[in-house]
Design a protein around this motif. Structure first.
Motif, PDB file in Angstrom:
ATOM      1  N   MET A   1       0.917  -1.052   0.082  1.00 33.06           N
ATOM      2  CA  MET A   1       0.093  -0.052  -0.053  1.00 33.06           C
ATOM      3  C   MET A   1       0.951   1.322   0.158  1.00 33.06           C
ATOM      4  O   MET A   1       0.500   2.139  -0.666  1.00 33.06           O
ATOM      5  CB  MET A   1      -0.941   0.119   1.171  1.00 33.06           C
ATOM      6  N   MET A   2       1.818   1.278   0.910  1.00 28.77           N
ATOM      7  CA  MET A   2       2.962   2.542   0.902  1.00 28.77           C
ATOM      8  C   MET A   2       4.323   2.148   0.974  1.00 28.77           C
ATOM      9  O   MET A   2       4.664   0.949   1.108  1.00 28.77           O
ATOM     10  CB  MET A   2       2.209   3.331   2.185  1.00 28.77           C
ATOM     11  N   GLY A   3       4.881   3.130   0.417  1.00 27.47           N
ATOM     12  CA  GLY A   3       6.666   2.661   0.384  1.00 27.47           C
ATOM     13  C   GLY A   3       7.530   3.047   1.269  1.00 27.47           C
ATOM     14  O   GLY A   3       6.995   3.500   2.745  1.00 27.47           O
ATOM     15  N   ALA A   4       8.632   2.685   1.281  1.00 28.34           N
ATOM     16  CA  ALA A   4       9.663   2.916   2.376  1.00 28.34           C
ATOM     17  C   ALA A   4      10.434   4.139   2.105  1.00 28.34           C
ATOM     18  O   ALA A   4      10.826   4.401   0.830  1.00 28.34           O
ATOM     19  CB  ALA A   4      10.680   1.935   2.389  1.00 28.34           C
ATOM     20  N   PRO A   5      10.470   4.973   2.829  1.00 24.33           N
ATOM     21  CA  PRO A   5      10.912   6.456   2.689  1.00 24.33           C
ATOM     22  C   PRO A   5      12.236   6.633   2.956  1.00 24.33           C
ATOM     23  O   PRO A   5      12.595   7.470   3.908  1.00 24.33           O
ATOM     24  CB  PRO A   5       9.992   7.055   3.411  1.00 24.33           C
ATOM     25  N   ASP A   6      13.180   6.016   2.654  1.00 20.25           N
ATOM     26  CA  ASP A   6      14.642   6.127   2.966  1.00 20.25           C
ATOM     27  C   ASP A   6      15.231   7.289   2.532  1.00 20.25           C
ATOM     28  O   ASP A   6      14.970   8.109   1.415  1.00 20.25           O
ATOM     29  CB  ASP A   6      15.664   4.938   2.426  1.00 20.25           C
TER      30      ASP A   6
ATOM     31  N   SER B   1      14.849   4.280   6.473  1.00 21.07           N
ATOM     32  CA  SER B   1      13.555   4.744   7.491  1.00 21.07           C
ATOM     33  C   SER B   1      12.573   3.508   7.516  1.00 21.07           C
ATOM     34  O   SER B   1      12.817   2.255   7.581  1.00 21.07           O
ATOM     35  CB  SER B   1      12.966   5.766   6.809  1.00 21.07           C
ATOM     36  N   TYR B   2      11.210   3.903   7.451  1.00 19.63           N
ATOM     37  CA  TYR B   2      10.039   2.947   7.740  1.00 19.63           C
ATOM     38  C   TYR B   2      10.240   1.802   6.546  1.00 19.63           C
ATOM     39  O   TYR B   2      10.417   2.038   5.408  1.00 19.63           O
ATOM     40  CB  TYR B   2       8.918   3.393   7.885  1.00 19.63           C
ATOM     41  N   PRO B   3       9.864   0.596   7.023  1.00 14.76           N
ATOM     42  CA  PRO B   3       9.709  -0.408   5.764  1.00 14.76           C
ATOM     43  C   PRO B   3       8.146  -0.021   5.078  1.00 14.76           C
ATOM     44  O   PRO B   3       7.478   0.732   5.536  1.00 14.76           O
ATOM     45  CB  PRO B   3       9.559  -1.783   6.725  1.00 14.76           C
ATOM     46  N   PRO B   4       8.003  -0.669   4.060  1.00 12.63           N
ATOM     47  CA  PRO B   4       6.979  -0.304   3.247  1.00 12.63           C
ATOM     48  C   PRO B   4       5.651  -0.967   3.956  1.00 12.63           C
ATOM     49  O   PRO B   4       5.878  -1.997   4.697  1.00 12.63           O
ATOM     50  CB  PRO B   4       7.053  -1.237   1.967  1.00 12.63           C
ATOM     51  N   VAL B   5       4.545  -0.348   3.855  1.00 11.65           N
ATOM     52  CA  VAL B   5       3.389  -0.883   4.441  1.00 11.65           C
ATOM     53  C   VAL B   5       2.729  -1.976   3.288  1.00 11.65           C
ATOM     54  O   VAL B   5       2.339  -2.069   2.392  1.00 11.65           O
ATOM     55  CB  VAL B   5       2.079   0.226   4.604  1.00 11.65           C
TER      56      VAL B   5
ATOM     57  N   ALA C   1       4.681   7.324   2.860  1.00 16.67           N
ATOM     58  CA  ALA C   1       5.145   6.129   3.908  1.00 16.67           C
ATOM     59  C   ALA C   1       4.332   6.429   5.247  1.00 16.67           C
ATOM     60  O   ALA C   1       3.603   7.441   5.327  1.00 16.67           O
ATOM     61  CB  ALA C   1       6.639   6.543   4.300  1.00 16.67           C
ATOM     62  N   GLU C   2       4.524   5.201   5.772  1.00 17.87           N
ATOM     63  CA  GLU C   2       3.682   5.250   7.154  1.00 17.87           C
ATOM     64  C   GLU C   2       4.460   4.305   8.294  1.00 17.87           C
ATOM     65  O   GLU C   2       4.643   2.972   7.624  1.00 17.87           O
ATOM     66  CB  GLU C   2       2.115   4.870   7.029  1.00 17.87           C
ATOM     67  N   ASP C   3       4.597   4.597   9.361  1.00 16.52           N
ATOM     68  CA  ASP C   3       5.149   3.600  10.213  1.00 16.52           C
ATOM     69  C   ASP C   3       4.385   2.527  10.733  1.00 16.52           C
ATOM     70  O   ASP C   3       4.592   1.874  11.659  1.00 16.52           O
ATOM     71  CB  ASP C   3       6.189   4.369  11.497  1.00 16.52           C
ATOM     72  N   PHE C   4       2.970   2.707  10.410  1.00 15.62           N
ATOM     73  CA  PHE C   4       2.303   1.611  10.519  1.00 15.62           C
ATOM     74  C   PHE C   4       2.919   0.496  10.107  1.00 15.62           C
ATOM     75  O   PHE C   4       2.516  -0.733  10.422  1.00 15.62           O
ATOM     76  CB  PHE C   4       0.766   1.783  10.111  1.00 15.62           C
ATOM     77  N   ALA C   5       3.723   0.543   9.143  1.00 15.44           N
ATOM     78  CA  ALA C   5       4.546  -0.707   8.531  1.00 15.44           C
ATOM     79  C   ALA C   5       4.879  -1.473   9.522  1.00 15.44           C
ATOM     80  O   ALA C   5       5.198  -2.686   9.130  1.00 15.44           O
ATOM     81  CB  ALA C   5       5.470  -0.366   7.536  1.00 15.44           C
ATOM     82  N   TYR C   6       5.370  -1.162  10.834  1.00 13.54           N
ATOM     83  CA  TYR C   6       6.293  -1.890  11.659  1.00 13.54           C
ATOM     84  C   TYR C   6       5.074  -2.781  12.390  1.00 13.54           C
ATOM     85  O   TYR C   6       5.585  -4.050  12.505  1.00 13.54           O
ATOM     86  CB  TYR C   6       6.712  -1.026  12.779  1.00 13.54           C
TER      87      TYR C   6
END
Length: 423
Positions: A211-216, A326-330, A363-368
């Protein structure tokens, strides 16, 4: 309009019908009616909470007032709660029947923006604004807590409430996970939502899978030899090398990656020199890498540095490369997204539930949470049907908080339906 379950899920129609049959439809219909009634009853209180939060925005890791407000509301409801990960809050609604534990999540932080929206509850704090809707996420989850607390005797299991800090910066989800939010009792599934400024008010949007990407992010310094602009042969020009690097990594994106697996590299910062007749010694470059798939993410990181190293080696320059993951992808779980589709369909009708065709490289840290437990993230529209999109992170970002009736009710419906289907 689409019926997402049938178009995107890996499951068959028979799987869908079987899951529907395992839950007493009359019971679900009755509970849906109660949820809608309670959402209407609590709407005024939710709106007041949202406006209080909006007027008193707090940046990442500074959400002390918001934390205190959330805890005060949960205390008044008799919902046990405690602080977690600094400014986060975890609450627990224990159902009247034994069962699994489902987690609902909202983020609480604001952005460093001076508000220009024409609303009576405009931010009271200079250079701080809820410009992404997190005030609504928090108020909506508090509303869901009110609804589910009203109906807790009928729940088959528990609902854990996650109010997290710092989504806009380094992320508050992972620290809350590290400090045990998924334990005691063990969380079996997690759900969350984000307001969507480009979707009509109250529309419900889901996405199976990515759904959403990783924002490195990355920072580069190219070091050459400074000198007189009239004698470039006596220097090693880091600006020219930076231009080569920027051009080459766009070639890399276009020719070294599968075009159906999204990747974006954006250079967002270039700084070198101060004089018009001076070749500087260094050039600083910064940017962001957005990907959806782990293999693409790692390959891109390696190729960016390899490209930089090759250009510098060919021209006798040196470099530093600082890659900041940063966050992984969602990546939404298909089964949990099916739960969301069923719950939203029961709440609003199948014809009002839509599937995103493409993922976003936001990006979204809901990914974790997605990495830790089966999870699904969905969107609720806030755009006025005849109006322009509400642009997130913009100083004029504004939306009608009547939509809190939808956000609170859908979160409650999803939690109830997950527990009911897994009891």
């Amino acid at each position: 309009m689409t019926t997402p379950h049938h178009t995107t899920s890996n499951h068959t129609t028979n799987d869908y019908d079987t899951n529907r049959q395992t839950t007493d439809r009359a019971t679900v219909t009755s509970m849906t009616t109660h949820i809608k009634e309670r959402a209407k009853a609590h709407l005024s209180e939710m709106k007041q909470l949202r406006r209080t939060i909006h007027q008193n925005p707090e940046l990442a890791h500074e959400e002390f007032k918001t934390q205190a407000l959330v805890r005060s509301v949960l205390d008044d409801l008799g919902i046990p709660n405690q602080p977690l990960a600094g400014t986060g809050v975890v609450g627990l609604i224990e159902g009247g029947h034994p069962g699994k534990t489902v987690l609902l999540r909202a983020d609480m932080d604001a952005l460093p923006v001076d508000e220009e929206a024409d609303v009576p509850y405009i931010s009271k704090v200079a250079h701080k604004m809820h410009a992404c809707g997190h005030d609504g996420h928090t108020a909506g989850l508090l509303g869901a807590a009110m609804i589910l607390n009203d109906l807790k005797d009928q729940l088959h299991g528990n609902v854990k409430l996650m109010f997290q800090p710092a989504e806009e910066t380094d992320g508050g989800a992972k620290p809350m996970i590290d400090e045990g939010i998924l334990e005691n009792p063990t969380v079996s599934a997690a759900f969350g939502l984000h307001l969507a400024g480009d979707k009509n008010k109250g529309e419900l949007w889901v996405k199976h899978g990515a759904m959403m990407g990783a924002p490195d992010e990355f920072e580069v310094t190219i070091t050459g030899i400074g000198g007189h602009a009239a004698h470039p042969h006596d220097s090693i020009d880091p600006i020219s090398l930076a231009a080569q690097f920027i051009t080459e990594i766009q070639y890399m994106v276009a020719r070294r990656f599968d075009p159906v697996k999204p990747i974006v590299v954006s250079i967002t910062k270039v700084h070198a020199g101060d004089g018009l007749n001076v070749i500087p010694e260094t050039c600083e470059i910064g940017g962001t890498l957005r990907t959806l798939y782990p293999e693409t993410r790692e390959k891109a990181r390696q190729l960016i540095e390899k490209t930089l190293a090759s250009i510098c080696a060919l021209n006798d320059a040196s470099y530093t490369f600082n890659f900041m993951p940063s966050y992984p992808p969602v990546i939404n779980d298909n089964d949990m997204t099916d739960v969301v589709v069923r719950a939203l369909s029961d709440y609003a009708g199948e014809e009002n539930v839509h599937e995103h065709i493409f993922p976003s490289l936001g990006a979204e840290d809901f990914a974790y949470l997605c990495e830790a437990v089966p999870s699904s993230y969905y969107n609720v529209g806030i755009k006025e049907p005849d109006g322009a999109p509400a642009i997130h992170h913009h100083p004029k970002f504004a939306w009608n908080d009547d939509v809190l009736e939808v956000t609170s009710a859908t979160l409650a419906q999803i939690a109830y339906q997950y527990l009911e289907e897994n009891s």
